[in-house]
Design an enzyme around this catalytic site. Sequence first.
Site, short mmCIF file in Angstrom:
data_model
loop_
_atom_site.label_atom_id
_atom_site.label_comp_id
_atom_site.label_asym_id
_atom_site.label_seq_id
_atom_site.Cartn_x
_atom_site.Cartn_y
_atom_site.Cartn_z
N VAL A 25 0.85 -1.37 -0.14
CA VAL A 25 0.14 -0.06 0.27
C VAL A 25 0.40 1.60 -0.08
O VAL A 25 1.41 1.42 0.64
CB VAL A 25 -1.05 0.26 1.48
N GLU A 33 6.14 -14.57 3.18
CA GLU A 33 7.25 -14.75 3.94
C GLU A 33 7.02 -12.82 3.96
O GLU A 33 6.73 -11.69 3.79
CB GLU A 33 8.41 -13.90 3.01
N ASN A 87 8.98 -6.25 10.43
CA ASN A 87 7.61 -5.58 9.56
C ASN A 87 6.74 -6.28 10.47
O ASN A 87 5.81 -6.87 10.76
CB ASN A 87 7.10 -5.97 8.29
N TYR A 112 -1.23 -10.55 9.53
CA TYR A 112 -1.44 -11.84 8.91
C TYR A 112 -1.87 -12.44 10.07
O TYR A 112 -2.52 -13.05 9.68
CB TYR A 112 0.07 -11.85 8.52
#
Length: 161
Positions: A75, A107, A112, A119
Site C-alpha cells: 500500500v 514471507e 515488519n 497476517y
Amino acid sequence: MSAAGPSLRPMFVDDLDAVMEIELRAYPFPWTRGIFQDCLQAGYPGRVLEQADGLVGYGMLSLAADEAHVLNVCVDPLCQSRGHGRRLLRELVRVARQRGAQRVFLEVRPSNTSAIALYHSEGFNEIGRRPRYYPTDTGREDALVMAMELVADDISVMPRL
C-alpha cells in the site's frame, strides 16, 4: 471509486508505471518492473486497489497445484493504516480459494511488525524462517514464513468485508 472507497480490480501491464511509483516509495529494496511483468506474463493473479486519482496499493499471488503464495502486498505509504492492506490480502486469499488452493504461504520481515500483526489477525501462522532472505542496508534479514490453511466451509478464515 465507489462511496465505499477504492475498488479492487485485476492488475494489467498498463498499471506498472503506477505500481512502480508505489513500490519505489514503499521499499528500500523494491521489486523491478521486470519482476512484475514476468508475474503477469506467467498468469499470476495480480490485483490493484484503485481510487479516482490513482492506485493506492496492489498485490501479487502465485498458484501451483493446491498452494498459493502471496508474493507482494503493498500500500502506498501515503495511504497506509486505512485497511487497504487487509482488503488486498483478503482479495488474494479469496482468489486463492476460488482457484482451488488449500493453503496460502507468504514471507515477511521480522522487523515488519505491523504486517505480521495483520497476517496473524487474518489467520496466518508462523511456520518457519528463511535465513538471510531479505536484503538490508547492513546485510541480510531472515524471513518469517507464514501459512494459512483454507477450509472451504470455514468462513472465519476469511471474514466478509
